[in-house]
Design an enzyme around this catalytic site. Structure first.
Site, PDB file in Angstrom:
ATOM      1  N   ALA A   1       5.521 -17.436   4.916  1.00 12.51           N
ATOM      2  CA  ALA A   1       4.797 -17.146   5.934  1.00 12.51           C
ATOM      3  C   ALA A   1       4.340 -18.800   4.493  1.00 12.51           C
ATOM      4  CB  ALA A   1       3.717 -15.892   4.911  1.00 12.51           C
TER       5      ALA A   1
ATOM      6  N   GLU B   1       9.518  -4.087   9.441  1.00 13.42           N
ATOM      7  CA  GLU B   1       8.620  -3.589   8.807  1.00 13.42           C
ATOM      8  C   GLU B   1       7.077  -4.303   8.853  1.00 13.42           C
ATOM      9  OE1 GLU B   1       6.174  -2.879   6.279  1.00 13.42           O
ATOM     10  OE2 GLU B   1       7.291  -3.837   4.759  1.00 13.42           O
TER      11      GLU B   1
ATOM     12  N   CYS C   1       0.683  -3.225   2.446  1.00  9.74           N
ATOM     13  CA  CYS C   1       1.023  -2.107   3.738  1.00  9.74           C
ATOM     14  C   CYS C   1       0.915  -1.614   3.407  1.00  9.74           C
ATOM     15  CB  CYS C   1       2.429  -2.483   4.597  1.00  9.74           C
ATOM     16  SG  CYS C   1       3.790  -2.722   3.589  1.00  9.74           S
TER      17      CYS C   1
ATOM     18  N   SER D   1       8.324   2.432  -3.623  1.00  6.62           N
ATOM     19  CA  SER D   1       8.834   0.988  -3.121  1.00  6.62           C
ATOM     20  C   SER D   1      10.185   1.148  -4.362  1.00  6.62           C
ATOM     21  CB  SER D   1       8.239  -0.385  -3.694  1.00  6.62           C
ATOM     22  OG  SER D   1       7.784  -0.255  -2.154  1.00  6.62           O
TER      23      SER D   1
END
Length: 478
Positions: free
Chosen positions: A177, A251, A285, A442
């Site tokens: 990004a 994802e 997210c 996670s």
């Protein structure tokens, strides 16, 4: 850390963009320019493709153990430099020091996990029942992988893709990004030091992502595209992937419900909600987006959550004692603010926070909203900020249906003291992951991913390795 890697990394060399183009990387704390980073052009993407293709025979020709050793060294090197990586993450992303150290540690763990998985690409040998022929099945590297990473976890989302691809024997091109390219460029230097050969890993920061992606994904040598980001961008990439029938690992977005049942331990639920909501300032997210609390305990839960949110200290993430740093950019901050204003206008009550601060930096205070109406915009979209939106319920089956009433299906959270009830509800939830009495799902050892429009494929676990491999079947007799 002031000496940033800010050039393109292609074929083991640092270089400027073909056109000399650069872009500013902004510090979200004070809106100053951290660095000017090279911005890749189409010609740079073509060079990266050539480098990845040329390096492929060498990398896939190594034994799994050789690749494993290199990945393990990357883990050791990164572990020794966690504070440096955490500082860099904070500078370009904004998250507080503790949160940044958590990300750096999590990011390094993917190198260790996939160093172990590199030697476990299992196959099998069986006999065909009818013909008696031998069925030999094994796994092969898929080919060049194109990896597109988001800004919210600039290091961890890089290692979560790079490590399994390298473990599988693939060469990679990474497009980070543009808000947070510096962490991935630092990872490129670390991987080179760990022994990754030139051309195996190529990093292309760019402010022309659509042009870069089109060139790379239309090249027949590329076989996998792995993307973490919004569902909208993911849909476009899936259309592009169809041209070469690329294996997609997507994802995408989430809209996570967090259910607090009548028999939940309220303190455990509040602690879990804080973790699920406030990890990375809510810019995740996996962040709890819709908090559904049973009416019988809603007052106590709301009071305790508001007290916990109100105690958080907002400021420069590099400083000790700071819990919440700035959001990544002005657009993200303004979107969060607009969600709160919309909810309040429609009848929600601000329990804590909710006031946009003045001064430099993209800050928004930890906020709790109660009595959030069904037509509030924040319930249908990712808030991506430190705002907890609470609704109450009395009917368990109705709230399960409400939780499932979304196009997204990444993660959900359930809090109850009854394990049987919790497992039963978890199985009814249409989400790829469920945190049962936990606010964190996670884990590098677990398959991370969603259903419905939250994505395709899995990252982490053994499944993450398989995303970068192709199954080959050989029929023979002897």
């Amino acid at each position: 850390m002031t000496d940033f890697k800010n050039q393109l990394y292609i074929n083991g060399a640092w270089r400027d963009s073909a056109s000399g183009a650069v872009f500013d990387v902004i510090n979200p704390f004070d809106e100053s320019v951290l660095s000017q980073c090279a911005s890749a052009e189409v010609a740079d993407a073509q060079d990266a493709l050539t480098a990845a293709a040329n390096a492929a025979p060498v990398w896939r020709g190594m034994t799994p153990r050789q690749r494993s050793v290199i990945l393990r060294k990357a883990f050791d090197l990164m572990t020794a430099r966690l504070p440096e990586f955490a500082e860099l993450i904070t500078l370009e992303n904004g998250k507080a020091k503790t949160d940044a150290m958590g990300e750096a540690t999590y990011a390094a763990e993917f190198f260790r996990w996939f160093s172990e998985e590199a030697v476990r690409a299992d196959g099998n040998l069986t006999m065909a029942p009818a013909s008696g022929a031998r069925i030999l099945v094994h796994q092969k590297p898929a080919g060049i992988a194109y990896l597109i990473t988001p800004w919210n976890y600039p290091a961890a989302m890089g290692t979560r893709k790079i490590a399994p691809a390298l473990a599988a024997g693939c060469t990679v091109i990474v497009k980070p990004a543009s808000e947070t390219p510096l962490s991935l460029l630092a990872l490129a230097a670390l991987l080179e030091e760990a022994g990754v050969p030139a051309g195996v890993v190529n990093i292309l920061p760019s402010q022309k992502p659509a042009e870069i992606s089109e060139v790379i994904m239309n090249d027949p040598r590329v076989r996998v595209v792995s993307f973490t980001g919004s569902t909208g961008v993911g849909r476009n990439l899936l259309k592009l992937a169809a041209n070469q029938v690329l294996t997609p690992a997507m994802e995408l977005g989430g809209n996570a419900p967090l259910l607090v049942l009548h028999d939940a331990d309220i303190d455990v639920a509040v602690e879990g909600a804080m973790l699920a909501k406030m990890r990375n300032m809510g810019e995740a997210c996996t962040a709890a987006n819709r908090l559904y609390v049973h009416a019988s305990i809603a007052t106590e839960f709301t009071e305790k959550l508001s007290a916990a949110m109100g105690k958080l200290t907002v400021g420069n993430g590099l400083e000790a004692g700071i819990d919440v740093g700035p959001l990544v950019n002005a657009a993200t901050r303004d979107k969060v603010s607009s969600f709160v204003c919309d909810a309040v206008e429609k009848g929600a009550k601000i329990e804590v926070g909710g006031v946009l601060p003045t001064g430099p930096g993209y800050f928004y205070p930890p906020t709790v909203l109660s009595n959030v109406p069904d037509n509030a915009l924040c319930l249908d979209d990712e808030i991506f900020g430190p705002v907890a939106a609470i609704q109450t319920f009395t009917d368990e089956q109705a709230i399960i249906a409400k939780a499932n009433d979304t196009e997204y299906g990444l993660v959900a959270y359930v809090f109850t003291e009854d394990l049987k009830r919790g497992l039963h509800i978890s199985e009814q939830l249409e989400f790829g992951m469920v945190g049962l009495n936990r606010g964190l799902v996670s884990d590098p050892a677990a398959p991370f991913g969603g259903v419905k429009q939250s994505g395709l494929g899995r990252e982490g676990g053994h499944e993450g390795l398989m995303e970068f491999m192709e199954t080959q079947y050989i029929s023979t007799v002897w």
